[in-house]
Design a protein around this motif. Structure first.
Motif, short mmCIF file in Angstrom:
data_model
loop_
_atom_site.label_atom_id
_atom_site.label_comp_id
_atom_site.label_asym_id
_atom_site.label_seq_id
_atom_site.Cartn_x
_atom_site.Cartn_y
_atom_site.Cartn_z
N ASP A 1 0.79 -1.23 0.00
CA ASP A 1 0.00 0.00 0.00
C ASP A 1 0.82 1.29 0.00
N VAL A 2 2.11 1.21 0.12
CA VAL A 2 2.93 2.42 0.20
C VAL A 2 3.17 2.97 -1.20
N GLY A 3 2.43 4.02 -1.55
CA GLY A 3 2.60 4.68 -2.84
C GLY A 3 1.86 4.04 -3.99
N TYR A 4 1.31 2.86 -3.78
CA TYR A 4 0.64 2.15 -4.86
C TYR A 4 -0.88 2.19 -4.72
N ASP A 5 -1.39 3.15 -3.98
CA ASP A 5 -2.82 3.22 -3.74
C ASP A 5 -3.59 3.89 -4.88
N VAL A 6 -2.88 4.51 -5.81
CA VAL A 6 -3.51 5.13 -6.98
C VAL A 6 -2.88 4.52 -8.22
N PHE B 1 1.47 3.80 -12.04
CA PHE B 1 1.32 4.40 -10.72
C PHE B 1 1.78 5.85 -10.81
N PRO B 2 0.83 6.80 -10.92
CA PRO B 2 1.18 8.20 -11.15
C PRO B 2 2.08 8.81 -10.08
N LYS B 3 2.00 8.33 -8.85
CA LYS B 3 2.82 8.90 -7.78
C LYS B 3 4.31 8.70 -8.03
N PHE B 4 4.66 7.74 -8.88
CA PHE B 4 6.07 7.44 -9.13
C PHE B 4 6.58 8.02 -10.45
N LEU B 5 5.72 8.75 -11.15
CA LEU B 5 6.18 9.42 -12.37
C LEU B 5 7.14 10.54 -12.00
N PRO B 6 8.12 10.86 -12.77
CA PRO B 6 8.31 10.50 -14.16
C PRO B 6 9.12 9.21 -14.37
N SER B 7 9.45 8.49 -13.32
CA SER B 7 10.23 7.26 -13.48
C SER B 7 9.42 6.22 -14.24
N GLY B 8 9.93 5.79 -15.38
CA GLY B 8 9.24 4.80 -16.18
C GLY B 8 9.15 3.45 -15.49
#
Length: 145
Positions: free
Chosen positions: A67-72, A114-121
């Motif tokens: 659930d850490v950062g992957y909720d969206v 997972f938009p929270k981790f963009l811009p990392s592909g």
């Protein structure tokens, strides 16, 4: 040339990480441990099951990624593995190599962003395989890392 290199590396990974001993290897991550489902427990699916799968992702994604950062997330693709063509066909071959043709035939691929981790592909992309169990519904059995 770049595509050839990518395909060669993916083929090598599929060959090296074959089904022998695959289910027993624990994941070094806090995600799902790859495990081949039992063929006798699996259901046939069709394109009519796609909406059901998409609804089930609200329970599957936290199981696969935590659930850490992957909720969206945004679903980029959800398709039956046997229907993949072109470059994506390598995922179908991976499933067959890992768990056999019967499991591959009854599995789907889900590609997420997972938009929270963009811009990392790489950090913002998620790919995993699911299949439908007679008793448990949709179950994830492999996460592509």
């Amino acid at each position: 040339m770049k595509n050839f290199l990518v395909i060669t590396v993916l083929f090598w990974l599929c060959t090296v990480s074959g089904a022998h001993g695959f289910a027993e290897q624990p994941s070094p991550y806090n995600y799902i441990t790859p495990k081949c489902p039992k063929v006798a427990d699996l259901m046939e699916t069709s394109s009519k099951d796609k909406e059901e799968l998409l609804k089930a992702l609200k329970d599957i994604v936290p199981e696969v990624y935590g659930d850490v950062g992957y909720d969206v997330w945004v679903v980029k693709e959800a398709n039956a593995l046997p229907l993949l063509v072109g470059f994506d066909e390598v995922y179908y071959r991976m499933a067959i190599n890992r768990c056999g043709e019967d499991v591959g035939e009854k599995s789907w691929i889900v590609k997420l962003q997972f938009p929270k981790f963009l811009p990392s592909g790489s950090a913002s992309s998620g790919i995993f395989f699911v299949t439908k169990s007679k008793e448990k519904g949709w179950i994830p059995w492999y996460m592509y890392k």
